[in-house]
Design an enzyme around this catalytic site. Structure first.
Site, PDB file in Angstrom:
ATOM      1  CG  ASP A   1      -2.126   0.935   1.011  1.00 43.11           C
ATOM      2  OD1 ASP A   1      -2.089   1.744   0.055  1.00 43.11           O
ATOM      3  OD2 ASP A   1      -3.072   0.889   1.806  1.00 43.11           O
TER       4      ASP A   1
HETATM    5  C1  BGC Z   1      -4.990   3.375   0.213  1.00 43.16           C
HETATM    6  C2  BGC Z   1      -5.116   2.371  -0.912  1.00 43.16           C
HETATM    7  C3  BGC Z   1      -4.977   3.068  -2.241  1.00 43.16           C
HETATM    8  C4  BGC Z   1      -3.647   3.798  -2.283  1.00 43.16           C
HETATM    9  C5  BGC Z   1      -3.378   4.528  -3.579  1.00 43.16           C
HETATM   10  C6  BGC Z   1      -3.747   4.242   0.073  1.00 43.16           C
HETATM   11  O1  BGC Z   1      -3.752   5.300   0.964  1.00 43.16           O
HETATM   12  O2  BGC Z   1      -4.972   2.713   1.454  1.00 43.16           O
HETATM   13  O3  BGC Z   1      -6.339   1.689  -0.818  1.00 43.16           O
HETATM   14  O4  BGC Z   1      -5.093   2.165  -3.284  1.00 43.16           O
HETATM   15  O5  BGC Z   1      -3.626   4.760  -1.229  1.00 43.16           O
HETATM   16  O6  BGC Z   1      -4.163   5.662  -3.690  1.00 43.16           O
END
Ligand code: BGC
Length: 753
Positions: A252
């Site tokens: 993530d």
């Molecule tokens: C989130 C993810 C997301 C990623 C990219 C993160 O803060 O937890 O679910 O895909 O950002 O935007």
């Protein structure tokens, strides 16, 4: 490939934060440095969440990945030129989609949505999100599917197969045990191996085995003391060796701490990454802390997916997805999934020649979906008020004008916010009693909407969110009193992303429709159900408890903060989150597994949902097949009511619990009937594998189905069991032998019946 090329491929790039006009910075957000060279590479898709590095010398293109689970999140207007737009279809949120219990529908949504991803030039969609709705206050529950891993797993597999049938990839997220937003970057989830295997990993396991997603996104949190992105037992032993995952794992965004441990764990791609991580990985290969063989494996996993990608295949994307066709799919998905919770004296459907007064801010300003990376830049949203007009109702103009003015003014005075914030709710408008009295005599019924929003970065609060606000209580009371005195009906529509308290006020409503956050066509979908154009067939994939104190994780959610070691001080505030710990001491007793086993009556149970028709269940027969170690259960569903409808049929098992404690009932399979005309029947066949009967026995590190008597229960909900039969398993069966992994470092005093 040179070492430098390899270390560039395993570290991504390309995250850009676009702040809305009037917002200069996001409090607490200090992002690590990016490579100025990368910043000069033009974006393929403006507003995408990130990219991989291209290696032009070898013909390896850069992959583009975009959020999110309810529609592709990209910039709709580019270079200040509004003559050409890039709006995306806002599909309903995950919780609503799961309420359909319809894998065919989910495949259709995935295919339409996936086509849009491809036509907008993206290779991988960062979704679906399938964490378990452990607690009603979870800020991202709207993105997730269910409190149950079997619903979660099959719904995920269906949508992933749909997405991937359109030639793009998915990133199922957030792996794993990422069930809260408070302190999300640094929270240590303390959880038993059994609860992990049976509840928090199971949905991922089903999805991997049934759909083979191109990628998996590891989560921010730690499990039993180690970041998930740094756990080899999770990302390699379980994911690849036990389940057979073939794609690549990405972090993530800025998840985890140590790129060396991430590579060694099998977290192949670090997102969005920066040059420091590439350098650290190169040094680690040179000094032997990462073997070249390991790095080659990480690189190979990524390259295998790049070879399948639209970008590698030079797909000539149009930037013109079929918005009209996708809007129809969005509307159908919403209509087929909304849940009728209450319908006293057949209040609904409501004839469309009626005049209705429509109250509540969200009736005029629908919340189509949640905030954060799950948000979608859509071209329009059909409000419930518009939906009623489109359905043929005569919507009272006085309240329409009052609310429109009130909501428009309230929104105009809001301060601008960033992507990581949820707009503060607008308090419900005070209702002038004289105007109300005048409306009652000229309208046939009142409709009131109650709205909730939430999103990434924060969990929900009890006061004014889980519970109704004082203004909402007054509104309900006032409208109910006035309309009921005049012997007219009151219908409540819940435009919410997660569970709220209902039991204390439901008697004020003649009917309650749970519309969830239904995407851009939500108002039309609500109109379809209220008018009876479509018979509701959604059922709850999550429990609505009588009160928050009944929730099994009420006393542990969202955990406790830990002291901050001095050297970590600098990391503080980064995307939010302090060192913290949450212990899942309810073990496997999450959702209905808890309420059923401990005899706690919910307001609306898991699996519940009403219809405008009635169904009978008959003729349950069981057959066993010793050759492939399966049993089949056949049951016939008949529509014996007045209108056509679909029924969600659920198969639960009550298992012997002599050696291992078991929930009173556990869902093992489900199906939705076709649209059955009055008087028509359909026979459903479920297959139960012996492995479905097994529990994870921690001492033996094995899945064991215990010998004894099993009850197969076919129900219209987790409580409303309508047919049952038994069979015997003569001896214990070891379904699968694993090694002890993910072991907690402390003794967890888990709840037992
Ligand atoms: C989130 C993810 C997301 C990623 C990219 C993160 O803060 O937890 O679910 O895909 O950002 O935007």
């Amino acid at each position: 490939m040179t070492l430098e090329e390899k270390t560039k491929l395993v570290v991504g790039m390309g995250f850009k934060i676009t702040l809305p006009p009037g917002v200069d910075s996001i409090p607490g957000l200090h992002l690590p440095p990016t490579d100025p060279e990368d910043d000069r590479i033009p974006e393929k898709v403006a507003g995408a969440a990130g990219r991989t590095h291209a290696i032009p010398r070898l013909g390896i293109p850069s992959l583009t990945v975009s959020d999110g689970p309810a529609g592709i999140r990209i910039n709709p207007i580019r270079n200040n030129d509004s003559s050409k737009t890039y709006y995306a279809t806002a599909f309903p949120v995950g919780t609503l989609l799961a309420s359909s219990w319809d894998t065919t529908l989910l495949h259709k949504v995935g295919a339409a949505f996936g086509n849009e991803v491809r036509e907008y030039g993206t290779d991988i969609i960062l979704g679906p999100a399938l964490n378990i709705q452990r607690n009603p206050l979870g800020g991202r529950n709207f993105e997730y599917y269910s409190e149950d891993p079997v619903v979660t797993g099959h719904i995920t597999a269906a949508i992933v197969n749909g997405f991937q049938s359109s030639g793009i990839g998915t990133s199922i997220k957030h792996f794993a045990a990422n069930n809260q937003e408070t302190n999300r970057m640094q929270v240590n989830t303390v959880v038993s191996e059994r609860a992990l295997r049976e509840i928090y990993l199971k949905g991922f396991e089903i999805a991997i085995k049934e759909a083979q997603p191109w990628t998996v996104m590891s989560s921010y949190n730690l499990i039993n003391g180690t970041y998930t992105s740094q756990r080899r037992d999770l990302l390699t032993t379980i994911l690849r060796n036990e389940w057979g995952f073939k794609g690549f794992v990405m972090t993530d965004w800025w998840g985890g701490k140590d790129p060396i441990q991430q590579m060694n764990a099998g977290n192949d791609l670090i997102m969005p990454g920066g040059p420091d991580q590439s350098k650290a990985i190169a040094t680690a290969v040179q000094n032997g802390t990462i073997s070249m063989q390991q790095l080659d494996e990480n690189v190979t996993h990524i390259l295998n997916i790049i070879l399948q990608s639209p970008t590698f295949k030079k797909y000539p994307y149009s930037n013109h997805p079929d918005a009209k066709a996708h809007a129809l799919v969005s509307r159908q998905a919403a209509t087929e999934s909304m849940i009728l919770l209450r319908n006293n004296n057949k209040t609904l459907p409501l004839a469309t020649n009626q005049k209705i007064a429509v109250f509540g801010n969200t009736a005029y300003d629908l919340i189509a979906g949640g905030t954060g990376s799950g948000d979608v830049n859509k071209a329009y949203v059909i409000t419930p008020a518009q939906g009623f007009t489109n359905a043929g109702y005569n919507v009272d103009e006085t309240w329409k004008n009052n609310y429109t003015t009130y909501v428009t003014q309230a929104k105009a005075t809001r301060k601008p916010i960033s992507i990581l914030e949820t707009p503060p709710p607008i308090p419900e408008m005070p209702i002038d009693p004289a105007t109300l009295a005048a409306t009652v005599s000229t309208t046939d019924a009142a409709i009131i909407t109650i709205g909730r929003n939430a999103g990434e970065g924060a969990d929900r609060k009890l006061e004014g969110d889980y519970y109704l606000t004082p203004e909402e209580k007054t509104l309900l009371q006032q409208i109910a009193n006035t309309y009921h005195e005049a012997h007219k009906k009151v219908i409540v529509i819940l435009n919410i992303g997660g569970v709220i308290e209902i039991a204390s006020w439901r008697n004020l409503a003649d009917a309650i429709l749970l519309a969830w956050q239904p995407g851009q066509e939500g108002g039309n979908a609500i109109g379809d159900i209220i008018s009876g154009k479509v018979n509701p067939s959604g059922k709850l994939a999550t429990t609505f408890p009588m009160d928050y104190k009944d929730v099994p994780s009420a006393s542990t959610f969202p955990g406790k903060e830990l002291p901050v070691p001095t050297e970590q001080m600098t990391a503080q505030g980064f995307l939010g989150g302090k060192p913290a710990e949450v212990t899942y001491d309810e073990g496997i007793y999450v959702g209905y597994r808890y309420y059923n086993t401990f005899h706690v009556q919910p307001a609306y149970e898991f699996g519940y949902g009403m219809s405008y028709t009635t169904f009978t269940y008959s003729g349950l027969t069981l057959n066993s097949n010793t050759i492939n170690d399966t049993r089949t259960a056949r049951v016939t569903i008949t529509n014996n009511g007045p209108v056509a409808g679909k029924e969600v049929v659920q198969l639960y098992i009550s298992a012997p619990a002599n050696k291992t404690d078991k929930p009173a009932e556990e869902l093992k399979a489900f199906a939705k009937t076709n649209l059955l005309q009055p008087g028509k029947s359909q026979t459903i066949t479920f297959t139960i594998h012996t492995s479905d009967l097994a529990s994870y026995n921690t001492n033996a590190s094995a899945w064991i189905a215990e010998a004894g008597k099993y009850q197969v229960k076919i129900g219209a909900s987790s409580i409303n069991i309508l047919q049952s039969a038994t069979f015997n398993l003569p001896v214990d069966k070891i379904a699968e032998k694993d090694t002890p992994l993910l072991t907690p470092q402390v003794n967890i005093k888990e709840l037992k019946p």
